[in-house]
Design a protein around this motif. Sequence first.
Motif, mmCIF file in Angstrom:
data_model
loop_
_atom_site.group_PDB
_atom_site.id
_atom_site.type_symbol
_atom_site.label_atom_id
_atom_site.label_comp_id
_atom_site.label_asym_id
_atom_site.label_seq_id
_atom_site.Cartn_x
_atom_site.Cartn_y
_atom_site.Cartn_z
ATOM 1 N N MET A 61 -32.331 -53.177 -19.517
ATOM 2 C CA MET A 61 -33.733 -53.074 -19.943
ATOM 3 C C MET A 61 -34.103 -54.350 -20.687
ATOM 4 S SD MET A 61 -34.781 -49.219 -21.224
ATOM 5 C CE MET A 61 -33.625 -49.086 -22.592
ATOM 6 N N SER A 65 -39.245 -53.011 -22.268
ATOM 7 C CA SER A 65 -38.740 -51.691 -21.869
ATOM 8 C C SER A 65 -38.001 -51.005 -23.017
ATOM 9 C CB SER A 65 -37.816 -51.827 -20.656
ATOM 10 O OG SER A 65 -38.520 -52.327 -19.540
ATOM 11 N N LYS A 68 -40.525 -49.613 -25.371
ATOM 12 C CA LYS A 68 -41.079 -48.395 -24.783
ATOM 13 C C LYS A 68 -40.099 -47.234 -24.917
ATOM 14 C CE LYS A 68 -43.234 -46.632 -20.547
ATOM 15 N NZ LYS A 68 -43.592 -46.927 -19.134
ATOM 16 N N TYR A 69 -38.805 -47.532 -24.695
ATOM 17 C CA TYR A 69 -37.774 -46.499 -24.843
ATOM 18 C C TYR A 69 -37.759 -45.952 -26.273
ATOM 19 C CZ TYR A 69 -33.265 -44.159 -24.969
ATOM 20 O OH TYR A 69 -32.287 -43.214 -25.133
ATOM 21 N N LEU A 467 -34.932 -45.932 -19.593
ATOM 22 C CA LEU A 467 -36.168 -45.178 -19.419
ATOM 23 C C LEU A 467 -36.016 -44.198 -18.269
ATOM 24 C CD1 LEU A 467 -38.748 -48.094 -19.811
ATOM 25 C CD2 LEU A 467 -38.494 -46.130 -21.351
#
Length: 469
Positions: A61, A65, A68-69, A467
């Motif tokens: 990631m 990302s 976002k995770y 994710l």
Amino acid sequence: MKKFKLKSILAIFFTTIISTSVYAAGENHTQFKSNVPKVTEDMMKADFWIKNAKDKDKIIMDKASIEKYNKELEKKTPEVVDLKNYKEVFNKEELTKLIKDLSSPSSSPRYDKDGKLITEFYYNKLNENLNLESLKEENQVKYGITVRRTLMKTYPTHELLFKEGDDYEFDRLMETAVYPLEPIVILNTSKDKKWYFAQMYNYLAWIPAEDVAITSKDELFKYIDTKDFLVATGKRAFTVYNPLDSNLSEIKFDMGVRIPLASQKEIGDEVYGQNTTGNYVVKLPIRDDSGKMVLKYALIPRSEDVNIGYLPYTKETILNQAFKFLGERYGWGGMFNGRDCSSFIMDIYRSVGINLPRNTGEQGRKDPGKSYDMPKEMTLEQRQKLFDDMNPGAAMYMPGHAMLYLGKYNGEHYMIHDFSGFYNKEKDGSYKYYKSRQVMVTPVTIGSEDNGKTYLEDLYLGKEFILDK
């Protein structure tokens, strides 16, 4: 003269022979001895498992990302919170419940460090220090930051309580270790003024006030969100020795701690009499005489195991980070300046910027991430097959324990974990318990009980922190 030269030549000759023999013996010296089945000395190195992994340097990631995770984790995991958007006012009933949910007498017998049974009178004294009577109808929170490695406890006390028989390794009032530069929200102060009831990003408990500097919310996050920062990527990293200010001298940062860097315009020729060349100049919080946060400059040698920004999230990174803890003593909740099984996993992933829950049960929930379910009815053959699909660096969970998957070698699946011990089958067919109390490499088929049951059979989940797809 000739006699003197001959003696000198002979002395040099024999010294060379002895030195060469010692050097050769050192090269060939072997000290590996293990009672762990199916583990060899070459398995003790990260490179062994990195070379064994496919796509070892592929980015799992990227930065966006991972951010976002972390947001998904906050949404789905109540124990992980966004301190920037944390509740700023609690009423008396809410706060009383939060404190009592944590700070309540154990239903099981507890003993002090001298082996004396804890009585109701003892708990009454602890309860008095909770300072519940001082709570108002509306209670405004405060903000702070830790200035050194510290701890969180069930009650506001440094005293230790034990189950019978674990009178030094498992303080049952220990909640978790807390590292320097950890932002916290303060909800209450103990009656003796020595403890704060506080929330960090993944834990709520009592923390010593002397290890926290108070500041405003704006100043806290202005400091924490500094664009340029170091990450402690070794097991530990330290500031240089400072003879002029002990608050900045040899401060210890555990793996994953984010340390704000000074800007180029803030850096002079020296810091506390030491040239800045060869060092990183960082800004650290200290407590002033009133307990408030003051930022000062300190030096971290470039030779320390640190990185500008988080490490790339790859299999190679995760495996390499894990082996930096090999042999470290197990520390329940972070005792003994170490860590336990779940903080072992947490600290590895903090070094790539992933914020995980603190405890195994919270980490081992299915979401968010890619889960490999292992229900009780799953056969050993099915479990083994499941491992063939799991990527090295994935976390694995059984009740009360977390492990990191290393990969498959010679038909056997392996893991590295921070654990208490295991069972080996003896020649007479009985099972003998061996202490570990450290981070160690083992096969997943190592014994977990004295009836021959293995860790593999106890697992309920494998999890890759990615994710959801």
